[in-house]
Design a protein around this motif. Structure first.
Motif, PDB file in Angstrom:
ATOM      1  N   GLU A 187      -5.885 -23.444  14.067  1.00 39.81           N
ATOM      2  CA  GLU A 187      -6.391 -24.399  13.073  1.00 39.81           C
ATOM      3  C   GLU A 187      -7.832 -24.062  12.690  1.00 39.81           C
ATOM      4  O   GLU A 187      -8.206 -24.088  11.514  1.00 39.81           O
ATOM      5  CB  GLU A 187      -6.311 -25.823  13.618  1.00 39.81           C
ATOM      6  N   VAL A 188      -8.640 -23.755  13.699  1.00 41.28           N
ATOM      7  CA  VAL A 188     -10.037 -23.427  13.419  1.00 41.28           C
ATOM      8  C   VAL A 188     -10.123 -22.133  12.616  1.00 41.28           C
ATOM      9  O   VAL A 188     -10.916 -22.024  11.661  1.00 41.28           O
ATOM     10  CB  VAL A 188     -10.829 -23.311  14.730  1.00 41.28           C
ATOM     11  N   ALA A 189      -9.329 -21.137  12.973  1.00 38.41           N
ATOM     12  CA  ALA A 189      -9.346 -19.871  12.239  1.00 38.41           C
ATOM     13  C   ALA A 189      -8.943 -20.084  10.788  1.00 38.41           C
ATOM     14  O   ALA A 189      -9.511 -19.476   9.867  1.00 38.41           O
ATOM     15  CB  ALA A 189      -8.409 -18.859  12.903  1.00 38.41           C
ATOM     16  N   GLY A 190      -7.945 -20.938  10.557  1.00 38.59           N
ATOM     17  CA  GLY A 190      -7.536 -21.232   9.187  1.00 38.59           C
ATOM     18  C   GLY A 190      -8.650 -21.874   8.381  1.00 38.59           C
ATOM     19  O   GLY A 190      -8.869 -21.539   7.211  1.00 38.59           O
ATOM     20  N   LEU A 191      -9.361 -22.815   8.990  1.00 35.02           N
ATOM     21  CA  LEU A 191     -10.486 -23.450   8.316  1.00 35.02           C
ATOM     22  C   LEU A 191     -11.566 -22.425   7.984  1.00 35.02           C
ATOM     23  O   LEU A 191     -12.110 -22.409   6.869  1.00 35.02           O
ATOM     24  CB  LEU A 191     -11.069 -24.553   9.199  1.00 35.02           C
ATOM     25  N   LEU A 192     -11.871 -21.542   8.930  1.00 36.37           N
ATOM     26  CA  LEU A 192     -12.902 -20.536   8.690  1.00 36.37           C
ATOM     27  C   LEU A 192     -12.502 -19.601   7.555  1.00 36.37           C
ATOM     28  O   LEU A 192     -13.343 -19.206   6.732  1.00 36.37           O
ATOM     29  CB  LEU A 192     -13.160 -19.743   9.969  1.00 36.37           C
ATOM     30  N   ARG A 193     -11.218 -19.235   7.483  1.00 34.40           N
ATOM     31  CA  ARG A 193     -10.763 -18.383   6.376  1.00 34.40           C
ATOM     32  C   ARG A 193     -10.936 -19.095   5.046  1.00 34.40           C
ATOM     33  O   ARG A 193     -11.332 -18.486   4.052  1.00 34.40           O
ATOM     34  CB  ARG A 193      -9.296 -17.979   6.574  1.00 34.40           C
ATOM     35  N   ARG A 194     -10.631 -20.382   5.015  1.00 38.44           N
ATOM     36  CA  ARG A 194     -10.798 -21.140   3.762  1.00 38.44           C
ATOM     37  C   ARG A 194     -12.254 -21.237   3.342  1.00 38.44           C
ATOM     38  O   ARG A 194     -12.554 -21.437   2.161  1.00 38.44           O
ATOM     39  CB  ARG A 194     -10.186 -22.537   3.909  1.00 38.44           C
ATOM     40  N   LEU A 195     -13.160 -21.094   4.291  1.00 38.20           N
ATOM     41  CA  LEU A 195     -14.592 -21.124   3.987  1.00 38.20           C
ATOM     42  C   LEU A 195     -15.156 -19.741   3.695  1.00 38.20           C
ATOM     43  O   LEU A 195     -16.360 -19.588   3.521  1.00 38.20           O
ATOM     44  CB  LEU A 195     -15.356 -21.760   5.152  1.00 38.20           C
ATOM     45  N   GLY A 196     -14.284 -18.722   3.644  1.00 39.18           N
ATOM     46  CA  GLY A 196     -14.721 -17.384   3.248  1.00 39.18           C
ATOM     47  C   GLY A 196     -14.962 -16.418   4.372  1.00 39.18           C
ATOM     48  O   GLY A 196     -15.383 -15.283   4.136  1.00 39.18           O
ATOM     49  N   HIS A 197     -14.699 -16.802   5.628  1.00 39.25           N
ATOM     50  CA  HIS A 197     -14.958 -15.900   6.750  1.00 39.25           C
ATOM     51  C   HIS A 197     -14.034 -14.682   6.672  1.00 39.25           C
ATOM     52  O   HIS A 197     -12.821 -14.805   6.492  1.00 39.25           O
ATOM     53  CB  HIS A 197     -14.728 -16.625   8.070  1.00 39.25           C
ATOM     54  N   GLY A 198     -14.633 -13.492   6.821  1.00 44.62           N
ATOM     55  CA  GLY A 198     -13.858 -12.262   6.871  1.00 44.62           C
ATOM     56  C   GLY A 198     -13.430 -11.714   5.535  1.00 44.62           C
ATOM     57  O   GLY A 198     -12.742 -10.695   5.472  1.00 44.62           O
ATOM     58  N   ARG A 199     -13.835 -12.327   4.420  1.00 44.82           N
ATOM     59  CA  ARG A 199     -13.338 -11.863   3.130  1.00 44.82           C
ATOM     60  C   ARG A 199     -14.045 -10.619   2.625  1.00 44.82           C
ATOM     61  O   ARG A 199     -13.440  -9.795   1.964  1.00 44.82           O
ATOM     62  CB  ARG A 199     -13.483 -12.969   2.081  1.00 44.82           C
ATOM     63  N   SER A 200     -15.324 -10.474   2.894  1.00 44.41           N
ATOM     64  CA  SER A 200     -16.049  -9.330   2.329  1.00 44.41           C
ATOM     65  C   SER A 200     -15.970  -8.097   3.210  1.00 44.41           C
ATOM     66  O   SER A 200     -16.239  -6.999   2.752  1.00 44.41           O
ATOM     67  CB  SER A 200     -17.519  -9.693   2.106  1.00 44.41           C
ATOM     68  N   ALA A 201     -15.617  -8.281   4.478  1.00 38.96           N
ATOM     69  CA  ALA A 201     -15.630  -7.139   5.389  1.00 38.96           C
ATOM     70  C   ALA A 201     -14.624  -6.087   4.946  1.00 38.96           C
ATOM     71  O   ALA A 201     -13.431  -6.349   4.856  1.00 38.96           O
ATOM     72  CB  ALA A 201     -15.313  -7.610   6.810  1.00 38.96           C
ATOM     73  N   GLY A 202     -15.110  -4.891   4.654  1.00 37.21           N
ATOM     74  CA  GLY A 202     -14.222  -3.800   4.281  1.00 37.21           C
ATOM     75  C   GLY A 202     -13.567  -3.978   2.935  1.00 37.21           C
ATOM     76  O   GLY A 202     -12.628  -3.256   2.612  1.00 37.21           O
ATOM     77  N   ARG A 203     -14.051  -4.890   2.113  1.00 36.13           N
ATOM     78  CA  ARG A 203     -13.367  -5.159   0.837  1.00 36.13           C
ATOM     79  C   ARG A 203     -13.764  -4.124  -0.195  1.00 36.13           C
ATOM     80  O   ARG A 203     -14.913  -3.887  -0.462  1.00 36.13           O
ATOM     81  CB  ARG A 203     -13.737  -6.553   0.329  1.00 36.13           C
ATOM     82  N   ARG A 204     -12.777  -3.520  -0.810  1.00 35.10           N
ATOM     83  CA  ARG A 204     -13.011  -2.678  -1.976  1.00 35.10           C
ATOM     84  C   ARG A 204     -12.214  -3.294  -3.106  1.00 35.10           C
ATOM     85  O   ARG A 204     -11.002  -3.452  -3.017  1.00 35.10           O
ATOM     86  CB  ARG A 204     -12.536  -1.246  -1.726  1.00 35.10           C
ATOM     87  N   ASP A 205     -12.872  -3.665  -4.157  1.00 27.20           N
ATOM     88  CA  ASP A 205     -12.252  -4.453  -5.209  1.00 27.20           C
ATOM     89  C   ASP A 205     -11.464  -3.557  -6.150  1.00 27.20           C
ATOM     90  O   ASP A 205     -11.955  -3.129  -7.182  1.00 27.20           O
ATOM     91  CB  ASP A 205     -13.301  -5.218  -5.998  1.00 27.20           C
ATOM     92  N   ASP A 206     -10.223  -3.248  -5.766  1.00 26.84           N
ATOM     93  CA  ASP A 206      -9.431  -2.308  -6.559  1.00 26.84           C
ATOM     94  C   ASP A 206      -8.286  -2.989  -7.284  1.00 26.84           C
ATOM     95  O   ASP A 206      -7.300  -2.360  -7.614  1.00 26.84           O
ATOM     96  CB  ASP A 206      -8.885  -1.190  -5.660  1.00 26.84           C
TER      97      ASP A 206
END
Length: 544
Positions: free
Chosen positions: A496-515
């Motif tokens: 549940e906590v991990a889901g909340l953190l994802r909704r708040l943007g956690h982990g989204r930019s790491a390694g992201r290449r906008d292709d």
């Protein structure tokens, strides 16, 4: 007259536009995800790193038009800043590209839209000049787009795919006066946005939404079927004198069920979706109902990572949004409802489907978009709900929905006033296309006001947008994130906590290449930028 800037989650290769800006670099290589927009005869090389295009720059220009006559018209824009010129250089490129688009003469916008629609991604946020500075880019790009829309008179769609990007862009827009709407429509948007945030809003989608993607309305569908039927002139002329369901019954008899199903499957199959489809799919709504046969709402939703269960063909999943196809689905042509006999089956084999809409009208506020409210099923369902809730001695209930109509129709509004509020987009002799555009602007404002303002809180690319209080909160939440077990499957609490953190943007930019064509990956890879000096690259005329 000023244009409007829409912010929408979508895939630019599937969104109906007149013009699309595609990012590239001096080598004129674009990401493979843009391939469907490029003519085959211009592609010189394709590999995992992208697609090379057989065009040439003229000196230091940054915009080149891709030859072609179809829709959309594609423009390549150099966004790869390997010389450290910064955001101002990138924004100048956006201005140059939009000015070039404005110089192209257009007889009529695609599918009869009131104004041209120019789509572009968040330029330069991949390997381009805004890599890692997404928040700064959006804060500065949106005013540039608004100025261009005001100067050139076309509409602009800033197309994003990441939840962080959408949340950040909508936060920026909330403080602006970017919506040319009368006060009553602004107040309505605030009410509907609040309902959506609270999970109280459901959507009903009619044929008018899909007409903006080039699909036929009911009357146009009958005309197309009549053209295939082989009926003589007198019989075809007589069709217009029959009720639509009876005209459909005659045409179905003439064509035969097999040919009718083949036509529906072909005509209403997957294809580009309209701006309204994307705006609707972006709304934080869990329940959708449609009488349309096409898959465009679910395609638009899938392109931003929202997988809809399509009822009654898919199994509903807990917590997953769903779309009810009340009149059938082109992917299941035997299910399509067209004739009067099939309409009459609503009280029989299709009663369970009607019951879902009954439930929504009793428990949600239903927003009706793209429907004339003349459908026999809707009339019957509304009557049944009214009969159930307005018994003797009961207090009058609030109306269970809002109809967004293109034109003012006092008689129809009075007819439905016990069930729904009807709100017209226009009065008098306003063209239907302009009224439909105002409806899009209203949906855009509802989306802005209903988007949670926290989806980027833990995304490092947007740290520069946070105020002091938000930065303190983000740091505390990052400490919590460090305590959550990897994979978040250890306990239900951790999940549940991990889901909340994802909704708040956690982990989204790491390694992201906008292709993807809703965000952006800019042409050249790091190796190209590192091995070619800036001056040499400006002289390059052909793709490698």
């Amino acid at each position: 007259m000023s244009g409007h800037v829409f912010v929408v989650g979508a895939d630019l290769t599937r969104l109906v536009c007149d013009d699309v800006l595609v990012p590239t670099g001096r080598s004129l290589r674009v990401a493979g995800s843009w391939r469907d927009l490029l003519p085959d005869d211009l592609v010189t090389d394709e590999d995992a790193e992208g697609v090379c295009v057989d065009l040439a720059w003229s000196g230091a220009e940054r915009v080149v038009e891709v030859p072609g006559t179809g829709d959309p018209r594609v423009w390549l824009l150099d966004t790869v800043d390997d010389c450290g010129r910064g955001l101002d250089w990138l924004l100048d490129g956006a201005r140059e590209a939009l000015a070039a688009v404005a110089r192209r003469e257009v007889g009529e916008p695609v599918h009869g839209r009131a104004r041209r629609l120019v789509g572009l991604p968040a330029l330069g946020t991949g390997w381009g000049g805004a890599a890692g500075r997404r928040g700064d880019l959006l804060q500065q790009l949106l005013p540039v787009l608004r100025d261009a829309a005001a100067e050139h008179g076309f509409d602009v769609a800033l197309v994003l795919r990441g939840p962080s990007d959408l949340a950040a862009a909508q936060r920026i827009r909330r403080g602006t006066a970017g919506w040319d709407l009368p006060d009553p429509l602004r107040a309505l948007a605030e009410q509907l946005g609040e309902r959506a945030r609270r999970g109280q809003l459901a959507l009903f989608i009619g044929a008018g939404v899909s007409a903006a993607a080039g699909l036929p309305t009911w009357e146009q569908l009958l005309d197309e079927l009549a053209g295939r039927s082989g009926l003589d002139g007198d019989l075809r002329a007589g069709l217009s004198q029959l009720p639509p369901q009876d005209s459909a019954a005659l045409l179905a008899r003439e064509l035969g069920r097999e040919r009718l199903e083949e036509f529906v499957q072909e005509r209403f199959g997957p294809g580009p979706y309209a701006l309204a489809h994307a705006l609707i799919a972006d709304l934080p709504v869990q329940e959708f109902v449609t009488t349309n046969y096409d898959p465009l709402v679910e395609l638009a939703a899938a392109d931003i990572g929202r997988e809809l269960s399509v009822l009654p063909y898919d199994e509903a999943q807990p917590g997953r949004p769903w779309l009810l196809k009340l009149h059938g689905d082109a992917a299941h042509p035997a299910s399509v409802v067209l004739t009067r006999e099939e309409y009459l089956q609503l009280g029989d084999s299709r009663a369970a489907l009607a019951g879902v809409l009954h439930s929504l009208l009793l428990t949600r506020h239903v927003l009706f978009v793209g429907t004339s409210m003349l459908d026999d099923d809707l009339i019957r369902i509304a009557h049944q709900v009214r009969s159930a809730v307005n018994g003797p001695g009961r207090e009058p209930r609030h109306r269970s929905g809002t109809v967004l109509a293109l034109r003012e129709d006092p008689a129809r509004s009075r007819l439905w006033e016990q069930d729904v509020e009807t709100v017209a987009m226009s009065r008098g002799d306003t063209p239907a296309a302009e009224a439909a555009r105002r409806l899009e602007v209203l949906l855009d404002l509802i989306g802005c006001l209903s988007t949670p303002p926290t989806g980027y809180l833990l995304d490092p690319a947007y740290r520069g947008m946070l105020d002091e209080e938000e930065r303190g909160l983000a740091e505390a939440l990052q400490a919590v994130a460090a305590r959550v077990p990897e994979g978040s499957a250890t306990t239900s609490a951790a999940g549940e906590v991990a889901g909340l953190l994802r909704r708040l943007g956690h982990g989204r930019s790491a390694g992201r290449r906008d292709d993807r064509p809703g965000e952006e990956w800019s042409g050249d890879g790091p190796a190209d930028a590192a091995t070619e000096p800036c001056d040499d690259r400006l002289q390059q005329q052909r793709p490698g």
